[in-house]
Design a protein around this motif. Structure first.
Motif, mmCIF file in Angstrom:
data_model
loop_
_atom_site.group_PDB
_atom_site.id
_atom_site.type_symbol
_atom_site.label_atom_id
_atom_site.label_comp_id
_atom_site.label_asym_id
_atom_site.label_seq_id
_atom_site.Cartn_x
_atom_site.Cartn_y
_atom_site.Cartn_z
ATOM 1 N N ARG A 37 0.844 -1.198 0.000
ATOM 2 C CA ARG A 37 0.000 0.000 0.000
ATOM 3 C C ARG A 37 0.880 1.250 0.000
ATOM 4 N N ALA A 38 1.941 1.219 0.812
ATOM 5 C CA ALA A 38 2.875 2.345 0.859
ATOM 6 C C ALA A 38 3.566 2.544 -0.486
ATOM 7 N N ALA A 39 3.887 1.437 -1.174
ATOM 8 C CA ALA A 39 4.576 1.532 -2.466
ATOM 9 C C ALA A 39 3.712 2.233 -3.513
ATOM 10 N N ILE A 40 2.413 1.971 -3.491
ATOM 11 C CA ILE A 40 1.512 2.633 -4.445
ATOM 12 C C ILE A 40 1.456 4.131 -4.153
ATOM 13 N N LEU A 41 1.392 4.497 -2.889
ATOM 14 C CA LEU A 41 1.365 5.914 -2.525
ATOM 15 C C LEU A 41 2.675 6.598 -2.917
ATOM 16 N N LYS A 42 3.781 5.911 -2.712
ATOM 17 C CA LYS A 42 5.078 6.457 -3.123
ATOM 18 C C LYS A 42 5.104 6.688 -4.628
ATOM 19 N N GLN A 43 4.650 5.696 -5.375
ATOM 20 C CA GLN A 43 4.630 5.817 -6.839
ATOM 21 C C GLN A 43 3.747 6.979 -7.285
ATOM 22 N N GLU A 44 2.620 7.151 -6.610
ATOM 23 C CA GLU A 44 1.694 8.223 -6.976
ATOM 24 C C GLU A 44 2.294 9.593 -6.660
ATOM 25 N N LEU A 45 2.942 9.716 -5.510
ATOM 26 C CA LEU A 45 3.601 10.975 -5.168
ATOM 27 C C LEU A 45 4.732 11.283 -6.156
ATOM 28 N N VAL A 56 11.411 7.073 1.390
ATOM 29 C CA VAL A 56 10.794 6.018 2.191
ATOM 30 C C VAL A 56 11.710 5.741 3.365
ATOM 31 N N GLU A 57 11.185 5.868 4.561
ATOM 32 C CA GLU A 57 11.977 5.628 5.763
ATOM 33 C C GLU A 57 11.496 4.367 6.466
ATOM 34 N N GLU A 58 12.398 3.427 6.627
ATOM 35 C CA GLU A 58 12.096 2.177 7.322
ATOM 36 C C GLU A 58 12.193 2.390 8.836
ATOM 37 N N PHE A 59 11.403 1.635 9.570
ATOM 38 C CA PHE A 59 11.541 1.637 11.025
ATOM 39 C C PHE A 59 11.147 0.275 11.575
ATOM 40 N N THR A 60 11.643 -0.004 12.765
ATOM 41 C CA THR A 60 11.404 -1.283 13.432
ATOM 42 C C THR A 60 10.442 -1.085 14.600
ATOM 43 N N PHE A 61 9.540 -2.027 14.781
ATOM 44 C CA PHE A 61 8.587 -1.951 15.890
ATOM 45 C C PHE A 61 8.070 -3.358 16.188
ATOM 46 N N ALA A 62 7.277 -3.469 17.232
ATOM 47 C CA ALA A 62 6.702 -4.759 17.638
ATOM 48 C C ALA A 62 5.186 -4.681 17.493
ATOM 49 N N PRO A 63 4.623 -5.109 16.361
ATOM 50 C CA PRO A 63 3.187 -4.925 16.135
ATOM 51 C C PRO A 63 2.290 -5.608 17.154
ATOM 52 N N ALA A 64 2.652 -6.782 17.618
ATOM 53 C CA ALA A 64 1.775 -7.532 18.526
ATOM 54 C C ALA A 64 1.682 -6.898 19.904
ATOM 55 N N VAL A 136 6.224 7.129 4.184
ATOM 56 C CA VAL A 136 6.456 7.679 2.845
ATOM 57 C C VAL A 136 6.351 9.197 2.944
ATOM 58 N N ILE A 137 7.396 9.900 2.478
ATOM 59 C CA ILE A 137 7.455 11.355 2.636
ATOM 60 C C ILE A 137 7.737 12.021 1.297
ATOM 61 N N GLY A 138 6.817 12.861 0.853
ATOM 62 C CA GLY A 138 7.024 13.676 -0.337
ATOM 63 C C GLY A 138 7.196 15.130 0.058
ATOM 64 N N HIS A 158 -1.276 4.657 6.129
ATOM 65 C CA HIS A 158 -1.668 3.716 5.081
ATOM 66 C C HIS A 158 -1.930 2.299 5.582
ATOM 67 N N ASP A 159 -1.681 2.009 6.851
ATOM 68 C CA ASP A 159 -1.989 0.671 7.363
ATOM 69 C C ASP A 159 -3.466 0.571 7.722
#
Length: 429
Positions: A37-45, A56-64, A136-138, A158-159
Motif C-alpha cells: 500500500r505504501a509503495a503505491i502511494l510512493k509511486q503516486e507521489l 521512504v523511511e524504514e523503522f522497526t517496531f513490535a506490532p503484537a 512515505v514522505i514527499g 496507510h496501514d
C-alpha cells in the motif's frame, strides 16, 4: 485569481483509494500488504513530485505489543480472579501469598492497558517479535525557493486495523461491553484490595467480602475477560479490514493536495516546504509517527513546523481535535485556531472537540514533542458502528463531498502558512 479545488480532485482521491483496495487489499501493521500500500502511494507521489522528492523511511517496531495487548490483559485478569478465589478459601501463609499475588496481577491488567493502549507507551514491546514498516514522505517547495523557514505537514496513515470482533457482532452493544471491561478491571482491583485488608486486620468478614462470588463472576468479570480475550480477529495475509475510510481516505487527500499544488504552485507560501506524509503502523499505537518525530525532532524544532493530520474522511463535517492520545495530550491552541480559520474561509462545516477514549492519531507524537499539530476527522458515531475497524470499510463508504471538504480546508490552511490569517490579510490590517 487562485485556482480552487473541484470534484475532479476529490474524484482523483477516491479513485486512488479504490486502486489500493483492489490491487492490495487490507494491510495490517508490519505486513507485506502494508508495504505494498505504501509503495503505491510512493509511486503516486513520485508521478507528481519526481522520484528525488519522495523518500521512504524504514523503522522497526513490535506490532503484537499493541495490537494483541487485550488478550494479555484478559490472561492477567483471569489469573487474578483465580487467585482471588483461592485466597478466600486458603489459610495461613497460603492465604497471604495468593491474596498478594491476586492484588498484584489485578493491578497489572489495568496498568498494561493504561500504558500500552491508553498512553501509547512501548511498555511490553521489548518482549515481542519485531517487524519492519515504512513512512512515505514527499516534499514540495514553491519554484525558485531556496531557504525554508517553515514546514507544513499534511499526513495520514496507510496501514489498516485488525477487525474489532465485538463491534462487528454487537454494533451498539460494543459500547456496553467496553464499559463492562473497564468496570471489571476496577472491580477486581477493589475486591483484591478488600481481601488483603481483611487479612491485615484479621477480619474474616472482610476477606469474604473481597472474595469474588457468582454474581460478580457473572457480571462484570466473565464478560470483561471474554471481551479482552477475543477483542480482535483477522490476522492473516494483511487482515480483513480494507481500511478505505480508515485511513486510505486521508492518504489519498494528501496525494490529491500534492497533485493540485504541483499544478498550482502559487498557493504555496514563500520560504515554506510542504511535506505529504503517509505514516505506517498507526494502528499499532502510532509507531510510524513516533519514529518520524524521534528521527527528525531537531529539524522539526528548528523549523516552524505545523501539522494537519487527517483521519477517516467519510463525513462532510470536519472535527478539529483539541487534544490527542485519548485526551491525554494537549494540542496547541494556535494550530486549532488555524484549522478553524481555514474551515471558515473555505466554508466547510466544522466543530472543535477533544479526543475521547479510543481516539489516538498521528498528530499525538508531534503534539507530545511540543510541536504544533492537530487532527481533522470526518466521521460520525453512526459510521463507527457501520464500518469502523470492520470488513465493511470499503471504497463504497466514501463519497466526494467529505474528500472535497478536507481538500478545501487543507488548501486554505496551506495558503495561510498554517496560521489563522493569510499573509495578505495580515498586511491589510
Amino acid at each position: 485569481m487562485l485556482e480552487e479545488m473541484t470534484n475532479d480532485d476529490a474524484q482523483y482521491a477516491l479513485e486512488l483509494v479504490d486502486k489500493i483496495c483492489k490491487e492490495v487489499g487490507p494491510g495490517l501493521p508490519g505486513s507485506p500488504q502494508e508495504r505494498e500500500r505504501a509503495a503505491i502511494l510512493k509511486q503516486e507521489l513520485e508521478s507528481h513530485l519526481g522520484a528525488g522528492a519522495v523518500e521512504v523511511e524504514e523503522f522497526t517496531f513490535a506490532p503484537a505489543a499493541f495490537l494483541r495487548s487485550s488478550p494479555l490483559v484478559a490472561l492477567f485478569t483471569l489469573l487474578a480472579c483465580l487467585l482471588n478465589l483461592l485466597a478466600g478459601r486458603a489459610t495461613g501463609a497460603s492465604a497471604w501469598a495468593t491474596c498478594i499475588a491476586a492484588l498484584v496481577l489485578s493491578l497489572v491488567s489495568p496498568l498494561l492497558f493504561l500504558f500500552e493502549f491508553f498512553l501509547c507507551r512501548e511498555l511490553t514491546d521489548p518482549l515481542f517479535r519485531k517487524a519492519q514498516s515504512v513512512n512515505v514522505i514527499g516534499a514540495l517547495r514553491r519554484p525558485g525557493a531556496r531557504s525554508v523557514k517553515r514546514l507544513l505537514i499534511v499526513s495520514g496513515h496507510h496501514d489498516s486495523a485488525a477487525e474489532d470482533t465485538w463491534l462487528r457482532l454487537l454494533k451498539y452493544g460494543f459500547f456496553f461491553l467496553s464499559a463492562t471491561w473497564g468496570i471489571g478491571l476496577v472491580t477486581l482491583v477493589a475486591a483484591s484490595a478488600i481481601q488483603l485488608a481483611g487479612l491485615i486486620l484479621g477480619s474474616a468478614g472482610l476477606v469474604r467480602l473481597g472474595t469474588l462470588g457468582w454474581p460478580l463472576l457473572a457480571y462484570p468479570m466473565a464478560p470483561a475477560i471474554l471481551f479482552a480475550l477475543f477483542k480482535t480477529r483477522g490476522w492473516k495475509n494483511g487482515g480483513v479490514v480494507p481500511g478505505a475510510a480508515d485511513n486510505l481516505s486521508a492518504c489519498a487527500v494528501a496525494v490529491a493536495l500534492c497533485r493540485f499544488l504541483v499544478k498550482n504552485p502559487s498557493n504555496i507560501p514563500d520560504d515554506t516546504e510542504i511535506r505529504f506524509i503517509s505514516f505506517g503502523s498507526e494502528e499499532a499505537g502510532c509507531r510510524g509517527s513516533r519514529r518520524y518525530v524521534a528521527r527528525h525532532l531537531d529539524d522539526l524544532m528548528r523549523l516552524d513546523t505545523r501539522q494537519l493530520n487527517l483521519e477517516t474522511i467519510a463525513h462532510p463535517e470536519i472535527i478539529i481535535l483539541s487534544s490527542e492520545t485519548n485526551g491525554t495530550v494537549r494540542v496547541s491552541a494556535e494550530i486549532v485556531g488555524s484549522a478553524v480559520a481555514a474551515a471558515q474561509r473555505a466554508g466547510i462545516p466544522h466543530k472543535v472537540r477533544p479526543a475521547t477514549i479510543g481516539v489516538g492519531n498521528d498528530a499525538g507524537p508531534f503534539s507530545k514533542a511540543g510541536l504544533r499539530a492537530t487532527t481533522l476527522v470526518g466521521f460520525t458515531p453512526r459510521q463507527q458502528v457501520a464500518f469502523y475497524h470492520q470488513q465493511w470499510d470499503t471504497p463504497a463508504v466514501l463519497t466526494l463531498e467529505p474528500l472535497l471538504n478536507a481538500l478545501k480546508l487543507t488548501l486554505e490552511w496551506i495558503r495561510a502558512g498554517g496560521e489563522q490569517t493569510r499573509p495578505s490579510e495580515e498586511k491589510s490590517r
